[in-house]
Design an enzyme around this catalytic site. Sequence first.
Site, PDB file in Angstrom:
ATOM      1  CG  ASP A 157      -2.051   0.998   0.974  1.00 29.37           C
ATOM      2  OD1 ASP A 157      -2.418   1.384   0.101  1.00 29.37           O
ATOM      3  OD2 ASP A 157      -2.626   1.512   2.221  1.00 29.37           O
TER       4      ASP A 157
ATOM      5  CG  ASN B 106       0.576   4.660   3.714  1.00 25.86           C
ATOM      6  OD1 ASN B 106      -0.171   5.294   4.795  1.00 25.86           O
ATOM      7  ND2 ASN B 106      -0.038   3.743   3.118  1.00 25.86           N
TER       8      ASN B 106
HETATM    9  N1  LIG Z   1       3.421   6.950  12.394  1.00 24.34           N
HETATM   10  C1  LIG Z   1       2.705   8.125  12.152  1.00 24.34           C
HETATM   11  N2  LIG Z   1       3.067   9.270  12.817  1.00 24.34           N
HETATM   12  C2  LIG Z   1       2.579  10.491  12.344  1.00 24.34           C
HETATM   13  N3  LIG Z   1       1.329  10.407  11.696  1.00 24.34           N
HETATM   14  C3  LIG Z   1       0.873   9.382  11.075  1.00 24.34           C
HETATM   15  C4  LIG Z   1       1.504   7.942  11.237  1.00 24.34           C
HETATM   16  N4  LIG Z   1       1.107   7.118  10.526  1.00 24.34           N
HETATM   17  C5  LIG Z   1       0.009   7.709   9.975  1.00 24.34           C
HETATM   18  N5  LIG Z   1      -0.010   9.039  10.025  1.00 24.34           N
HETATM   19  C6  LIG Z   1      -1.033  10.216   9.661  1.00 24.34           C
HETATM   20  O1  LIG Z   1      -2.460   9.712   9.801  1.00 24.34           O
HETATM   21  C7  LIG Z   1      -3.022   9.737   8.573  1.00 24.34           C
HETATM   22  C8  LIG Z   1      -3.986   8.444   8.321  1.00 24.34           C
HETATM   23  O2  LIG Z   1      -3.227   7.364   7.898  1.00 24.34           O
HETATM   24  P1  LIG Z   1      -3.941   6.284   7.244  1.00 24.34           P
HETATM   25  O3  LIG Z   1      -5.332   5.820   8.000  1.00 24.34           O
HETATM   26  O4  LIG Z   1      -2.821   5.325   6.954  1.00 24.34           O
HETATM   27  O5  LIG Z   1      -4.546   6.748   5.990  1.00 24.34           O
HETATM   28  P2  LIG Z   1      -3.894   7.178   4.626  1.00 24.34           P
HETATM   29  O6  LIG Z   1      -2.587   6.443   4.612  1.00 24.34           O
HETATM   30  O7  LIG Z   1      -4.477   6.800   3.590  1.00 24.34           O
HETATM   31  O8  LIG Z   1      -3.607   8.732   4.689  1.00 24.34           O
HETATM   32  C9  LIG Z   1      -1.626   9.888   7.518  1.00 24.34           C
HETATM   33  O9  LIG Z   1      -2.170  10.456   6.399  1.00 24.34           O
HETATM   34  C10 LIG Z   1      -0.772  10.436   8.323  1.00 24.34           C
HETATM   35  O10 LIG Z   1      -1.098  11.971   8.200  1.00 24.34           O
HETATM   36 MG   LIG Z   2      -1.539   5.006   5.885  1.00 29.61          MG
END
Ligand SMILES: Nc1ncnc2c1ncn2[C@@H]1O[C@H](COP(=O)(O)OP(=O)(O)O)[C@@H](O)[C@H]1O
Ligand SMILES: [Mg+2]
Length: 364
Positions: A148, A153
């Site tokens: 993905d 990401n």
């Molecule tokens: N380890 C992390 N630390 C900080 N922010 C994160 C982390 N993982 C994800 N995020 C934030 O959370 C948001 C949502 O993540 P996710 O649910 O995976 O959806 P997507 O990948 O479709 O954006 C991401 O776009 C990012 O802004």
């Molecule tokens: Mg994500």
Amino acid sequence: MSGTAALPDPDRTDEIPSEGSVLGGRYELRSLLGEGGMSQVHLAHDRELGRPVAVKLMRGSGEPDDVARLRDEARAAAAIDHPGVVTVHDAGESGGAAYVVMSYVEGDTLAQRVDRSGPLDVAEAVRVAVAVCDALGAAHAAGVVHRDVTPGNIILRPDGAVVVTDFGIARLGEGAGRTRTGHVIGTPLYLAPEQGRDTGRLDGRADLYSLACCLFTALTGRPPFTDPDPFAVVMAHLRATPPRPSTLRAGIPPALDAVLLRTLAKDPAHRPRDAAALAAALRAAVGAPPVPPARTRELPTGGDDPAHRDPAAATGSHALDSTIAEVESDESHSADRRRGLAAVLLVLAALVLVGLVVTLVTVG
Ligand SMILES: Nc1ncnc2c1ncn2[C@@H]1O[C@H](COP(=O)(O)OP(=O)(O)O)[C@@H](O)[C@H]1O
Ligand SMILES: [Mg+2]
């Protein structure tokens, strides 16, 4: 799985945990960082170690099987030791949602950056892509395919470091774009053709294809294939020729066009063989002065226009998979037909030849 009446016992409700909830007696949810299709990511405080963490909650994935799989995936992801890979600390289940605890990474995602400020400079886009290659190379060496790789990401830290999140999570339950049986349900904008086909055989080269789609977006502001109908996008990944990035934005060197188009090959065998090879090709493409475009393999364009298909097909994932199967079997049938026709023509030619020889012998 759907919400029923909340019960006082925090571990026995079907309520999705939210701000203020404490997961596993340890992770205190503080604020929502972002939301994807089937998941939420919260900034949380780890009471045990007194540090910030990011907690990803997967909706509709609290079955014991899902949690067990999530733990396996978290373990696999935790085995990847690379600064460009988000560190996974823990996994568990709470209120009908499986969750993963990972290190909190400050910064914008590549998606947010492009949304806010438009396409990146060519050099910066390539620097980010090469950094993602390094992270993916470490994951692939550890036997983990991301599945993905999207601009959402890829996190760009304020100090310039690039960190890839959500490793292995895409394989989970109904978590990130796929149902348990593997049907595509989320955004297919960055999905490799072999993922749309759901053949079950998937290696790191699927991640390279997705990364090429991300770099395409970073350079031009849009992914290679866009269509409001997800089915049409999957079909385009399977059959359509992507546009040359340089036709969408000036200043992209032809050599970079060529690397991108090669990495977007339908057949994984025609892509760079691994993440290190892609990184080297990308570096070379921007290091070298622009030269006439290298001859790139022309990718076959689909004869039947996906836009003319029944749009309702896109709403059912079964319909999507079976229609793709139909198209593929149509293709193999027409190949069979072509082979049959060639055989008939050959026999006819042979008969004409024999007739000619006989006539000549008779006349002579
Ligand atoms: N380890 C992390 N630390 C900080 N922010 C994160 C982390 N993982 C994800 N995020 C934030 O959370 C948001 C949502 O993540 P996710 O649910 O995976 O959806 P997507 O990948 O479709 O954006 C991401 O776009 C990012 O802004
Ligand atoms: Mg994500």
